[in-house]
Design an enzyme around this catalytic site. Sequence first.
Site, short mmCIF file in Angstrom:
data_model
loop_
_atom_site.label_atom_id
_atom_site.label_comp_id
_atom_site.label_asym_id
_atom_site.label_seq_id
_atom_site.Cartn_x
_atom_site.Cartn_y
_atom_site.Cartn_z
N CYS A 109 39.46 46.23 53.15
CA CYS A 109 40.31 45.08 53.45
C CYS A 109 39.42 43.88 53.74
O CYS A 109 38.20 44.01 53.87
CB CYS A 109 41.25 45.36 54.63
SG CYS A 109 40.39 45.62 56.20
N CYS A 166 36.89 43.92 56.56
CA CYS A 166 35.59 44.55 56.33
C CYS A 166 34.54 43.49 55.97
O CYS A 166 33.39 43.57 56.41
CB CYS A 166 35.69 45.59 55.23
SG CYS A 166 36.81 46.96 55.56
N ASP A 204 41.20 18.61 33.57
CA ASP A 204 40.19 18.48 32.53
C ASP A 204 40.84 17.78 31.33
O ASP A 204 42.03 17.94 31.08
CB ASP A 204 39.69 19.86 32.12
CG ASP A 204 38.86 19.82 30.86
OD1 ASP A 204 37.84 19.12 30.84
OD2 ASP A 204 39.25 20.48 29.88
#
Length: 826
Positions: A32, A35, A472
């Site tokens: 998860c 961690c 862009d």
Amino acid sequence: MLSPLRTRSAGPPVAAPPATREVELAIEGMSCAACAVRIEKKLNKLDHVAAAVNYATATAWVTAPPALPVEALTTAIGNAGYTAWPTGSTAATAGADAAGADAAGAETAETEDGATAAARHAAYLRRRLIVALIFFVPLTDLSLTLSLVPSVRFPGWQWTLVACAAPVALWAAWPFHRAALKNARHGTSSMDTLVSLGIIAACGWSVYAMFFLDRGPAGESVLHQLSHGSGGGIYLEVAASVTTFLLAGRLYEARARRTAGAAMRELAAAGAKDVCVLTPDGTEHQIPAGRLRPGDMFVVRPGETIAADGEVLFGQSAVDRSMMTGESVPGEAAEGDSVVGGTIALTGRLVVRAVKVGPDTQLAHLIRLVEQAQADKASIQRLADRISGVFVPAVLISAALTLAGWLLAGGTAEHAFAAGLAVLIIACPCALGLATPAALVAACGRGAQLGIFIKGYQALESSRAVDTVVLDKTGTVTTGRMSLAGVQTVAGTSRAELLRYAGAVEQASEHAVAAAITAAAEAETGAEAETGAEAETGAGAETGAGAETGAGAETGAGPLPAALSFRALPGLGARGTVGGREVVVGRAALLAESGMPAPAELAGPCRAWEESGCTTVLVGWDGAVRGALAVSDTVKPSAAAAVAELRALGLHPVLLTGDNEATARAVAAATGIDEVIAGTLPAGKAAVVRDLQARGRSVAMVGDGVNDAPALAAAGLGLALGSGTDVAICAADLILLRDDLQVVADAIKLARGTFRTIRRNLAWAFSYNLAALPLAALGFLNPIVASAAMTLSSVFVVWNSLRLGRFRVAGPRRDQAAGPRRDQTA
């Protein structure tokens, strides 16, 4: 060199060492986002170390002193309970790992890239989910029926339930148990801890109740069981539902994570694999591109990828630089010009001297930019994971206090354990586990109908605060394809005649401008022929061109004739013989050298075209310029309406391009965009996004090319067109499957709506837990009632998520990318 991604916040300031190095580590065992935070804390406690851990790609970027060995970094990660190794090295794992080992035992060392590890982890979860699904339905039906209706019990019913529950609670749920054990060894906890304890407690108490507490009469009513907790406290369906739902959520997340590192792999694949090296004696031989060294000379033939950054020694060629600059028109490279690795030679043969190779090239720098940008985004953690740091320990303490409190108050062991179990069950995060994946599944289904693909929860978290949309130009706002924008002839020359001669010469060229002129000439002369225009022998005499066969060139009818003696002049134009006439097509300088200066009547139109960003080409024959052609990249029909919709959402549009200022301004004027940033390279695009973010703007980036990938990854929300490159798609958070720029506004609205749904789901799940926990601790909730309440909570989350299927766009947009049915207005 990348700047540190995170600095230490504790302790007195310490002078930084004079030099640092960057280390990329692959990490195994994270379950998860919490961690990733735990590993960052461990690494940042080391002297002069700054680390950022990307949970999505399971990698850590570490800035450390050169004297600090890599083993010290991997050891620190190992002390946190995870396995790490430098990327590209061999990772030896012993025993069964959470990313794909199905049985305990030593494993042989193996080398894996990120794609292989991600695929292995997804397959690992998929196998366990399939087993959980096989037993989930029969186990739920049997457990609820035999628990609430004792009269239907049969001999050996307990063992039947145990046989159905064991594969789910032990094998399918093993990833949660393993993570919980790892957390316990390191004195920490996570949602996996609560899930594991809830499954074990539900199964353990159920087995105890089935074999030791089944003392009530066979016909004991359900109400009596609920009020007294006798004989029917079987909660195996709780363990099965929690395991199944959370495995489904983890699998969805794993599939999304598999694409997170694909941007770097696609960028790396864009480089040349082999290169033809030219030795001092003039011989050529192929070597792997990785063996190329600065100073080596190598040959690039038409259609080949340039292997390194370098300088052209001999030859001329048009070079497709769109990957690095975004310019739709190929640039010309000749002796003395610089070329960039990863670009493609289109026409001529080049001999290049390598200046920068391997990790020093602009392409390698582009890869690092994408990696760094994705690591920067790892700081946004899932809400459930952030709260779990307090919620999980609080629930565990509450369950323990409930058990101890009832025992100290004189309650029976069965009643005390039932109350403690009710606390664990009522707090079991089934609804929390469903909150995000259920909404994502519903949103992805609706998004697919609208031409929108949501890659993960990151897009949803980012969409809520976006106030600026950077667009862009080439391939996003414009079509990315050159087309004829204007024709101007001199007196005595017709439009059809000019196009026919120019198209006849340019059809032999591979240049993008030539292709646009040829396509326009074929379309117009073909239309003339279809309307019945007839070519007559000698018609050229009427125009002073002389009688000749094939005078259809003068009338514009019929197919384009072939150009004889064709010769391409890189950087200038081309010439050829059409119907006995020497025709020159190209820049003004080329025609002036051929004795055909541009007449004054063309000066005004040519200047206006160039100011609007068009490429101007002159055409001449018989010693005089006969006309001029303008070629440009056309704006998409949906662009102006899309910009208007973005403004209606309160978003500020910005046009960002590697093209020149004049072209960018012309496109901006046509679409209603006020702010323009032109002449920007890929690294500059990402820098522009970060500069806007530094000024307090929350930025969404819309792009389609490889050159847009760093900016897409750096932006808070990246949107890539599905017709774009794989690199851009992998770096983005939302994929727009339709070639309709208006879908950008739809995507942002859908993402915002999905994020609001997830927040409501989480708010309900936590509110339900906070309200029910005290009732369970005080003994007012039997574990069966707690199980039913938890199930109803999950049902509410699913129902609330399914409401996203009714999401409607605000205009008469198509529901599907190619479907004829139109959507209803909101």
